[in-house]
Each structure stands twice: as structure tokens, then as C-alpha cells.
Design an enzyme around this catalytic site. Structure first.
Site, short mmCIF file in Angstrom:
data_model
loop_
_atom_site.label_atom_id
_atom_site.label_comp_id
_atom_site.label_asym_id
_atom_site.label_seq_id
_atom_site.Cartn_x
_atom_site.Cartn_y
_atom_site.Cartn_z
NE ARG A 141 -7.39 -14.73 4.62
CZ ARG A 141 -6.45 -15.70 4.85
NH1 ARG A 141 -6.89 -16.68 5.49
NH2 ARG A 141 -5.19 -15.42 4.49
CG HIS A 169 -4.86 -15.95 12.33
ND1 HIS A 169 -5.83 -16.77 12.10
CD2 HIS A 169 -3.83 -16.19 11.49
CE1 HIS A 169 -5.29 -17.84 11.33
NE2 HIS A 169 -4.36 -17.56 10.81
CG HIS A 194 -1.29 -20.62 12.53
ND1 HIS A 194 -0.33 -20.89 11.66
CD2 HIS A 194 -2.39 -19.93 11.92
CE1 HIS A 194 -0.61 -20.32 10.37
NE2 HIS A 194 -1.93 -19.83 10.59
CB THR A 195 1.93 -26.14 14.82
OG1 THR A 195 2.11 -25.83 16.38
CG2 THR A 195 3.41 -26.83 14.57
CG ASP A 247 -4.83 -20.12 2.95
OD1 ASP A 247 -4.94 -20.65 4.28
OD2 ASP A 247 -4.49 -18.87 3.20
CD GLN A 250 -7.93 -22.19 6.21
OE1 GLN A 250 -9.22 -22.15 6.57
NE2 GLN A 250 -7.71 -21.43 5.34
CD GLU A 260 -4.22 -22.49 10.28
OE1 GLU A 260 -4.80 -21.51 10.66
OE2 GLU A 260 -3.59 -22.54 9.33
#
Length: 340
Positions: free
Chosen positions: A72, A97, A172-173, A238, A278, A305
Site C-alpha cells: 500500500r 500493488h 505474491h504466491t 496481513d 508481508q 511476500e
């Protein structure tokens, strides 16, 4: 919708024990199959059987590379060298993103493919000056390689052409080591080699503080079930974790995380040279119909991430994500699978 003038395709890397499918659309991992106990192989990433759902925007960032700036940016605004820039608010009140059409929704060019014992594929993308509000053109490459029977490496580079610009790429898997269709990841255990997080405000943007995790539900400094205290952190994790400076290293990359699934005995060790990771427990995944008709719900996968800190462009005390002409952004990751 995707630009369909260039064709979205699927490519495969295989070395006998591990098989990875990657699309040139968003440099996206759609499938990754590794052995479990008793030699049973399973696909351990969330995704779709065909490229259509990705192109139609049905994927909540499944498997893709996100950029120009991952995570963000507060209020979609930042000032760089005296100029204020405004980004699309695709996750109001923030930009997320890379905006409406970030790197995850672009067709990348395949510039190199290698077969044999260490198969690899290199994707390249040219991001234009002003794209999604960001200054300056940037040339980006991403190389996925199977470097051992059960190891995948990702090397990302980005070079700004003529203007300074923020760059922060992330992979971002969504992982589920029991198999993509096996329910939630709450029984996975994880150890994060990070004794601090960057706490967030009500819009999930870091406040600028860096606080210790000790004695909080965020403490994964020793192995712990993901579901153990998830109910204490709202809808789930998150959050950006600050990788310990003293973390063990391998090939110049720091140990970020050790993720483990008890049912299959699969373990994923993640190594990276990014300052943060992340830790995201798929809190917003809701009724997504994926591969083989599997329905992915909340906590169906976990994202790790590795990244620069979120909103770093607006936080002078965070490591800078500004890359200037003549400099090169580099970010590598090692995904090491084993059985335990």
C-alpha cells in the site's frame, strides 16, 4: 481486462522432481508441484487451470509479481524530488500493488529459456513513464530457475531509464503445502526470522513505528501454528515483518521463514535479500473457484511476500525504495522445499 493483442501463454519448468507452470501474464506462477511424504506429489499453490480467470481479473493476486510498488501507498500520494505524484486508489483510500493495471496485469516478454538440469525462464517488462501515475520508464526482468531438485530461485531486477522512481517488487504466491485444494493453512506451522513488525493503522498502512513481536500474537520467532492466535489479530495476519539483521544466510540471502505442513511433512524454507516480508493469511479470499473446481475460501493459502516496507516512500525512517538513474534494483528469493 488484459491487453489481448499480445498473447498470454503458459510455460513449464521441470527437473524431474519439481514442476512449475508460469505465465508471461504477470510473470505468474499458476502451479508448483513438489513431492510430499511417501513420494506423493501435490500442487501447493492456489490458482486456476486456464489463463482466462487471470485475464478476467478473478485472481486476488494469485502467484503474480506485483509492482511497480508492492503493497500500500497511503492515500495514493507521494512526493519525490519536490514533485507530488498521485496514484490510482484501487484499494481506497490507498493505492495497492501498483494500481489498476500493475505489473501483475501486463504481458511480459520471454527473453530467455533454458532447458536441462537447471531449467529457467526470464521475463522482461518495460514500464512506461507515467504508468499508473509513477515517474520515469523502468526496465524490469524476472528470472525463475529450478536450481536443485526441490529448489526454485527468483531473481528480479529493475533499472530506471531517466528519472528517480520508487520500485518495490514482490512475488505474491499463495502457498498451501498440503495441496492447493486441501482447505485452510491454519494447521501449518511457521517460524518467521523477524522479531519486529511495522504495526498498521485502520487502513492496513504502517504507522511508521517498528515494534517488537515478543509477547504478542505476532510472535513467530519460534515455530508456531498459524491458527494458534489468529483470532486475536482481527480477520487474520496481513503485516510486514522486519527480517532480523542477524538471520542465517545462504548465497547472500537471509532466512526469512520456515513454513511446515504436518499432514504432508512438506517444508518450505524461504530466503531473500529484501528487508521485509508481508505475512498474509488469505483473509479476503472468499469462494474463488480454482484448479480442478477447488473452492478457495478465507485462509486457503498463505503469502510470504518479501519486499521493501509498505508505504516506505512516505516514511523517511523506513529503508528507501527510491531507485535513481544509474542504479539497479535487485531482489532475489530462494524457495527451498524439503520433508520433515
Amino acid at each position: 481486462m488484459a491487453d489481448r493483442s499480445e498473447k498470454a501463454q503458459l510455460f513449464e519448468l521441470s527437473n524431474g522432481s519439481m514442476q512449475v507452470k508460469i505465465s508471461n501474464y504477470g510473470a505468474t506462477i499458476t502451479s508448483l508441484t513438489v513431492p510430499g511424504k511417501d513420494g506423493q506429489s501435490a500442487d501447493v499453490v492456489l490458482g486456476f487451470d486456464t489463463l482466462e480467470p487471470y485475464l478476467n481479473g478473478e485472481a486476488p493476486y494469485f502467484g503474480c509479481i506485483v509492482g511497480r510498488v508492492a503493497n500500500r501507498v497511503k492515500n495514493g500520494k507521494f512526493t519525490l524530488d519536490g514533485t507530488e505524484y498521485s496514484l490510482p486508489l484501487n484499494k481506497p483510500p490507498n493505492s495497492l500493488h501498483g494500481g489498476h493495471k500493475g505489473f501483475d496485469k501486463r504481458i511480459w516478454e520471454v527473453v530467455e529459456r533454458r532447458e536441462g538440469g537447471c531449467p529457467s525462464i526470464t521475463f522482461k517488462y518495460h514500464s512506461q513513464d507515467g504508468e499508473e501515475g509513477y515517474p520515469g520508464a523502468v526496465a524490469v526482468t524476472a528470472t525463475y530457475a529450478l536450481t536443485s531438485p526441490t529448489t526454485m530461485r527468483l531473481d528480479m531486477e529493475a533499472v530506471p531509464a531517466n528519472k528517480a522512481t520508487p520500485i518495490n517488487l514482490a512475488q505474491h504466491t499463495y502457498w498451501n503445502l498440503a495441496g492447493h485444494n486441501s482447505g485452510t493453512i491454519l494447521d501449518h506451522s511457521i517460524q518467521l526470522f523477524a522479531s519486529h513488525i511495522t504495526p498498521v493503522d485502520e487502513n492496513t498502512v504502517p504507522t511508521g513505528e517498528i515494534v517488537p513481536v515478543k509477547g504478542t500474537p505476532f510472535d513467530f520467532t519460534t515455530e508456531k501454528r498459524i491458527g494458534a492466535s489468529i483470532h486475536e489479530v482481527g480477520i487474520g495476519y496481513d503485516h510486514n515483518y522486519v527480517i532480523d539483521s542477524g538471520a542465517e544466510e545462504k548465497s547472500g540471502l537471509k532466512h526469512v521463514a520456515k513454513l511446515k505442513d504436518p499432514s504432508s511433512s512438506r517444508v518450505l524454507n524461504l530466503w531473500s535479500d529484501a528487508p521485509g516480508v508481508q505475512f498474509y493469511t488469505g483473509n479476503y479470499v472468499n469462494g474463488v473457484v480454482g484448479k480442478g473446481g477447488a473452492v478457495y475460501n478465507k485462509h486457503a493459502g498463505v503469502c510470504l511476500e518479501t519486499q521493501g516496507f509498505p508505504n516506505a516512500i512516505n516514511q523517511p525512517n523506513f529503508p528507501s525504495i527510491v531507485v535513481r538513474p544509474g542504479e539497479k534494483y535487485r531482489h532475489s528469493m530462494l524457495f527451498e522445499f524439503s520433508l520433515e
